[in-house]
Scaffold this motif. Structure first.
Motif, PDB file in Angstrom:
ATOM      1  N   LEU A  62      31.613  35.880   0.353  1.00  0.00           N
ATOM      2  CA  LEU A  62      31.865  36.908  -0.653  1.00  0.00           C
ATOM      3  C   LEU A  62      33.083  36.494  -1.454  1.00  0.00           C
ATOM      4  O   LEU A  62      34.145  36.226  -0.887  1.00  0.00           O
ATOM      5  N   ASP A  63      32.917  36.404  -2.762  1.00  0.00           N
ATOM      6  CA  ASP A  63      33.991  36.004  -3.673  1.00  0.00           C
ATOM      7  C   ASP A  63      34.907  37.195  -3.942  1.00  0.00           C
ATOM      8  O   ASP A  63      34.459  38.233  -4.431  1.00  0.00           O
ATOM      9  N   LEU A  64      36.187  37.039  -3.618  1.00  0.00           N
ATOM     10  CA  LEU A  64      37.166  38.094  -3.850  1.00  0.00           C
ATOM     11  C   LEU A  64      38.088  37.770  -5.015  1.00  0.00           C
ATOM     12  O   LEU A  64      39.158  38.352  -5.141  1.00  0.00           O
ATOM     13  N   GLY A  65      37.686  36.860  -5.860  1.00  0.00           N
ATOM     14  CA  GLY A  65      38.524  36.459  -7.003  1.00  0.00           C
ATOM     15  C   GLY A  65      39.293  35.205  -6.687  1.00  0.00           C
ATOM     16  O   GLY A  65      38.852  34.107  -6.988  1.00  0.00           O
ATOM     17  N   ASN A  66      40.467  35.346  -6.057  1.00  0.00           N
ATOM     18  CA  ASN A  66      41.300  34.189  -5.732  1.00  0.00           C
ATOM     19  C   ASN A  66      40.875  33.486  -4.450  1.00  0.00           C
ATOM     20  O   ASN A  66      41.309  32.381  -4.170  1.00  0.00           O
ATOM     21  N   GLU A  67      40.064  34.153  -3.653  1.00  0.00           N
ATOM     22  CA  GLU A  67      39.617  33.575  -2.392  1.00  0.00           C
ATOM     23  C   GLU A  67      38.215  34.071  -2.062  1.00  0.00           C
ATOM     24  O   GLU A  67      37.696  34.977  -2.698  1.00  0.00           O
ATOM     25  N   SER A  68      37.627  33.446  -1.054  1.00  0.00           N
ATOM     26  CA  SER A  68      36.329  33.881  -0.553  1.00  0.00           C
ATOM     27  C   SER A  68      36.461  34.173   0.929  1.00  0.00           C
ATOM     28  O   SER A  68      37.255  33.537   1.626  1.00  0.00           O
ATOM     29  N   ILE A  69      35.678  35.132   1.394  1.00  0.00           N
ATOM     30  CA  ILE A  69      35.654  35.404   2.829  1.00  0.00           C
ATOM     31  C   ILE A  69      34.267  35.065   3.362  1.00  0.00           C
ATOM     32  O   ILE A  69      33.276  35.136   2.637  1.00  0.00           O
ATOM     33  N   VAL A  70      34.218  34.692   4.630  1.00  0.00           N
ATOM     34  CA  VAL A  70      32.958  34.348   5.272  1.00  0.00           C
ATOM     35  C   VAL A  70      32.293  35.635   5.745  1.00  0.00           C
ATOM     36  O   VAL A  70      32.847  36.382   6.544  1.00  0.00           O
ATOM     37  N   VAL A  71      31.116  35.884   5.207  1.00  0.00           N
ATOM     38  CA  VAL A  71      30.338  37.046   5.589  1.00  0.00           C
ATOM     39  C   VAL A  71      29.550  36.726   6.858  1.00  0.00           C
ATOM     40  O   VAL A  71      29.483  37.523   7.786  1.00  0.00           O
TER      41      VAL A  71
END
Length: 165
Positions: A62-71
């Motif tokens: 999931l793209d959070l703008g400045n970073e991505s998190i692993v779903v």
């Protein structure tokens, strides 16, 4: 006599996006997926194994703008990566035989408003990652009913059945 031009063939393969080392071919589609808060979201991701897979891994981010998190990140043997965001723990799944079918559709249960955003499906075989889907999830709270719904139908029914006085 047939002349061969290995440089030309390699150039053509690279210009079409196919390399000899590629083991994964993606059927990428960019689209918007809708889901109702509290329901289930289904984010499609499809790929084909061109060669026998070495170590398949599907990773949804999931793209959070400045970073991505692993779903969700899952290896072909079903082992999940420990890097999964806690906000998606016990709510995500892939089809049981995704590594054989090439269907790595992400299911998110008990969808929350904060799950809205841009999701990317990556498939890795060995060391190379391929982007196989980029989707936008739009979560509807269910509070508004733009197409009527039970309350609207009840009011309409009462209005139409009112006896003139």
């Amino acid at each position: 006599m047939v002349a061969t031009y290995p440089g030309l063939i390699l150039s053509l393969l690279l210009s079409t996006g196919i390399s000899q080392a590629e083991a994964i071919v993606c059927e990428a589609k960019d689209q918007v997926v809708g889901a109702r808060e509290g329901g289930e979201a289904s984010l499609p991701c499809y790929f084909k194994n061109v060669t026998a897979p070495k170590e398949l891994l599907v990773s949804w981010q999931l793209d959070l703008g400045n970073e991505s998190i692993v779903v969700l990140a899952e290896y072909q043997n079903g082992t999940r990566s420990e890097s999964q965001s806690q906000s998606f723990a016990n709510r995500t799944s892939l089809p049981p035989s995704w590594n054989q079918s090439g269907t790595a559709t992400l299911k998110i249960a008990r969808v929350r408003a904060e799950d809205s955003g841009n999701y990317t499906c990556f498939v890795r075989d060995g060391g190379r990652h391929r982007r196989c889907a980029h989707l936008k999830l739009s979560v509807n709270s269910g509070a508004s009913q733009p197409h009527g719904g039970p309350l609207c139908a009840t009011i309409l029914f009462l209005f139409l059945t009112k006896v003139p006085t």
